[in-house]
Design a protein around this motif. Structure first.
Motif, PDB file in Angstrom:
ATOM      1  N   GLN A 269      50.175  -0.533  73.412  1.00 32.86           N
ATOM      2  CA  GLN A 269      48.961  -0.772  74.099  1.00 32.86           C
ATOM      3  C   GLN A 269      47.933   0.241  73.808  1.00 32.86           C
ATOM      4  N   SER A 270      46.734  -0.093  73.757  1.00 28.93           N
ATOM      5  CA  SER A 270      45.601   0.721  73.400  1.00 28.93           C
ATOM      6  C   SER A 270      45.204   1.696  74.888  1.00 28.93           C
ATOM      7  N   VAL A 271      44.948   2.836  74.762  1.00 35.08           N
ATOM      8  CA  VAL A 271      44.882   3.746  75.705  1.00 35.08           C
ATOM      9  C   VAL A 271      43.306   4.225  75.610  1.00 35.08           C
ATOM     10  N   ILE A 272      42.664   4.251  76.744  1.00 30.62           N
ATOM     11  CA  ILE A 272      41.073   4.648  76.757  1.00 30.62           C
ATOM     12  C   ILE A 272      40.817   5.576  77.862  1.00 30.62           C
ATOM     13  N   ASP A 273      39.581   6.121  78.021  1.00 34.83           N
ATOM     14  CA  ASP A 273      39.387   6.780  79.094  1.00 34.83           C
ATOM     15  C   ASP A 273      37.525   6.358  79.174  1.00 34.83           C
ATOM     16  N   ALA A 274      36.948   7.070  80.252  1.00 35.97           N
ATOM     17  CA  ALA A 274      35.622   7.020  80.041  1.00 35.97           C
ATOM     18  C   ALA A 274      34.749   6.961  79.108  1.00 35.97           C
ATOM     19  N   GLY A 275      35.246   7.746  78.035  1.00 36.17           N
ATOM     20  CA  GLY A 275      34.377   8.148  76.876  1.00 36.17           C
ATOM     21  C   GLY A 275      34.680   7.275  75.816  1.00 36.17           C
ATOM     22  N   GLY A 276      35.875   6.865  75.746  1.00 36.30           N
ATOM     23  CA  GLY A 276      36.354   5.972  74.330  1.00 36.30           C
ATOM     24  C   GLY A 276      37.771   6.036  74.239  1.00 36.30           C
ATOM     25  N   LEU A 277      38.359   5.762  73.196  1.00 34.14           N
ATOM     26  CA  LEU A 277      39.543   5.462  72.674  1.00 34.14           C
ATOM     27  C   LEU A 277      40.392   6.786  72.537  1.00 34.14           C
ATOM     28  N   VAL A 278      41.414   6.844  73.381  1.00 33.05           N
ATOM     29  CA  VAL A 278      42.546   8.055  73.329  1.00 33.05           C
ATOM     30  C   VAL A 278      43.704   7.992  72.466  1.00 33.05           C
ATOM     31  N   GLY A 279      44.261   6.937  72.256  1.00 33.89           N
ATOM     32  CA  GLY A 279      45.182   6.687  71.671  1.00 33.89           C
ATOM     33  C   GLY A 279      46.225   5.315  71.955  1.00 33.89           C
ATOM     34  N   GLN A 280      47.377   5.327  71.445  1.00 28.47           N
ATOM     35  CA  GLN A 280      48.165   4.286  71.491  1.00 28.47           C
ATOM     36  C   GLN A 280      49.693   4.579  72.259  1.00 28.47           C
ATOM     37  N   VAL A 281      50.122   3.596  72.833  1.00 29.70           N
ATOM     38  CA  VAL A 281      51.552   3.796  73.476  1.00 29.70           C
ATOM     39  C   VAL A 281      52.476   3.545  72.379  1.00 29.70           C
ATOM     40  N   ILE A 282      53.117   4.510  72.093  1.00 29.06           N
ATOM     41  CA  ILE A 282      54.324   4.581  71.143  1.00 29.06           C
ATOM     42  C   ILE A 282      55.725   4.419  71.655  1.00 29.06           C
ATOM     43  N   GLU A 283      55.863   4.588  72.990  1.00 27.90           N
ATOM     44  CA  GLU A 283      57.248   4.497  73.687  1.00 27.90           C
ATOM     45  C   GLU A 283      57.060   4.173  75.117  1.00 27.90           C
ATOM     46  N   SER A 284      57.966   3.336  75.479  1.00 28.02           N
ATOM     47  CA  SER A 284      57.857   2.760  77.051  1.00 28.02           C
ATOM     48  C   SER A 284      59.126   2.876  77.614  1.00 28.02           C
ATOM     49  N   LEU A 285      59.386   3.842  78.579  1.00 32.36           N
ATOM     50  CA  LEU A 285      60.519   3.877  79.322  1.00 32.36           C
ATOM     51  C   LEU A 285      60.320   3.440  80.610  1.00 32.36           C
TER      52      LEU A 285
END
Length: 320
Positions: A156-172
Motif C-alpha cells: 500500500q502507498s502511504v501519503i500525508d497532506a504534502g505527498g508520498l511518504v513511502g510504502q508498506v513492506i510488512e503487515s502484522l
C-alpha cells in the motif's frame, strides 16, 4: 526591769503642731482647687508633665509592640508562603494544560490537512497513527498502529497532506512497517510536472533530501521543478507529489546531472499518515488541476515550444 516612773503627761504641743500642718495643707489644697477651677493652670501643668512622661511610656511599650509586630509578621509570612506555593502549583498546572492544548491544536491542524488532502483528491484512504519512527541514516522506517486486522496490506502507498511518504513492506495483525522514500534501498519512478521527463528518485538516508542521478544534460529540467510519481512499475499511482528539485550539478563523469529533491511529505514530523486503499479517479493531491498524461501515466508537457520538449529520459537501472 526599769523602775516605774508614774503616769505620763500627753505632749499637747506636738498635737497642736500636727493640727496646724493639716489645716495648712487643707487650705493649700483649697486654694489650688480654686485657682485650677478659675485659671486651669494645673491642667496645663499636667499636659506639660504628660509631654515629658510620654517618651517614657513609649519606651515602656516597645517590648509589647515588638512582640505584636513579630507575631503579625510571622503570621503574614506563613500566609504569603502558603499562598505563593499554591500559586506556583497552579501556574505549573496551567502551563501544562496550555502546552497540552497547543499540542492538540497542532495535531488537529495536521489532521485537517490530511483530511483536506483526501477530499481534494477524491481519495479512498485510511487514517493510521504513527507508533514509532526510525530515521537512522541506514534505515528509514515508520511503524504504524494498524495492521492486517485493520485492512493494511503489503504494498500500500502511504501519503500525508504534502505527498508520498513511502510504502508498506510488512503487515502484522496489529502493526505495519512503512519503508520511507528516503531509505537508501528505496527508489520511486518520478516525472517532472513541467516537462514530463521521467526519472528515478533514490533515497540516501536523509529525511530532507532525495537524489536524482543520471539526468541527461539535454533534459528540460530546472531548479524549482516539481516531481510526481510517474506510475511506472505499478507500485505507486501516478500523480502523487514527491518533492521539488532544489539543486542540479554535474556528476563526476560530467556526462549527466545529479539532482537533489526536497521531499513534499513531512517525513520527520506528524503523528498520522494516510494509507491509500485504491487508485484515485480525480486529479492527484498537491496539483491544481489534472495534467494530460501519456500511455504510461506520465504527465505531458503543455507546449514543447515553450520549453517543454515532451521527451522522456531513460531511468537508470535500479540499485541492487
Amino acid at each position: 526591769m526599769p523602775p516605774y516612773a508614774g503616769p505620763t503627761t500627753p505632749n499637747r504641743g506636738g498635737d497642736v503642731a500636727g493640727t496646724l500642718r493639716l489645716l495648712a495643707y487643707l487650705a493649700l489644697a483649697l486654694v489650688l482647687v480654686v485657682l485650677d477651677h478659675r485659671g486651669g493652670w494645673l491642667n496645663r501643668a499636667r499636659q506639660q508633665a504628660s509631654l515629658v512622661v510620654q517618651p517614657l511610656w513609649m519606651v515602656a511599650g516597645w517590648p509589647g509592640q515588638m512582640a505584636r509586630t513579630l507575631y503579625d509578621d510571622a503570621g503574614t509570612l506563613a500566609q504569603l508562603t502558603e499562598e505563593n506555593e499554591r500559586l506556583r502549583n497552579e501556574l505549573l498546572v496551567n502551563s501544562a494544560r496550555i502546552t497540552r492544548l497547543q499540542t492538540l491544536a497542532v495535531d488537529n491542524e495536521r489532521l485537517r490537512g490530511l483530511l483536506g488532502a483526501a477530499r481534494r483528491g477524491n481519495l479512498d484512504v485510511q487514517l493510521a497513527p504513527i507508533l514509532d519512527v526510525d530515521l537512522d541514516p541506514t534505515r528509514q522506517r515508520l511503524v504504524l498502529d494498524a495492521g492486517s486486522n485493520h485492512g493494511v496490506r503489503v504494498g500500500q502507498s502511504v501519503i500525508d497532506a504534502g505527498g508520498l511518504v513511502g510504502q508498506v513492506i510488512e503487515s502484522l495483525p496489529m502493526h505495519a512497517t512503512v519503508l520511507l522514500l528516503t531509505d537508501p534501498s528505496h527508489a520511486v519512478p518520478v516525472a517532472v510536472t513541467r516537462s514530463g521527463v521521467r526519472l528515478v528518485a533514490y533515497g540516501n538516508g536523509r529525511s530532507d533530501m532525495l537524489s536524482l542521478p543520471g539526468i541527461p544534460l539535454s533534459s528540460d529540467i530546472k531548479v524549482g521543478d516539481r516531481v510526481v510519481t510517474s506510475g511506472l512499475g505499478g507500485r505507486f499511482p501516478a500523480g502523487f507529489p514527491v518533492g521539488t528539485i532544489t539543486a542540479l550539478r554535474p556528476d563526476d563523469s560530467r556526462a549527466f546531472l545529479l539532482g537533489e529533491v526536497r521531499p513534499a511529505a513531512n517525513l520527520d514530523r506528524g503523528r498520522d499518515v494516510l494509507l491509500l486503499r485504491s487508485v484515485p479517479s480525480g486529479p492527484p493531491i498537491g496539483t491544481d488541476e489534472a495534467r494530460p498524461v501519456d500511455a504510461d501515466g506520465a504527465p505531458q508537457a503543455d507546449d514543447p515550444a515553450a520549453g517543454g520538449t515532451g521527451a522522456e529520459s531513460t531511468p537508470p537501472e535500479p540499485r541492487p
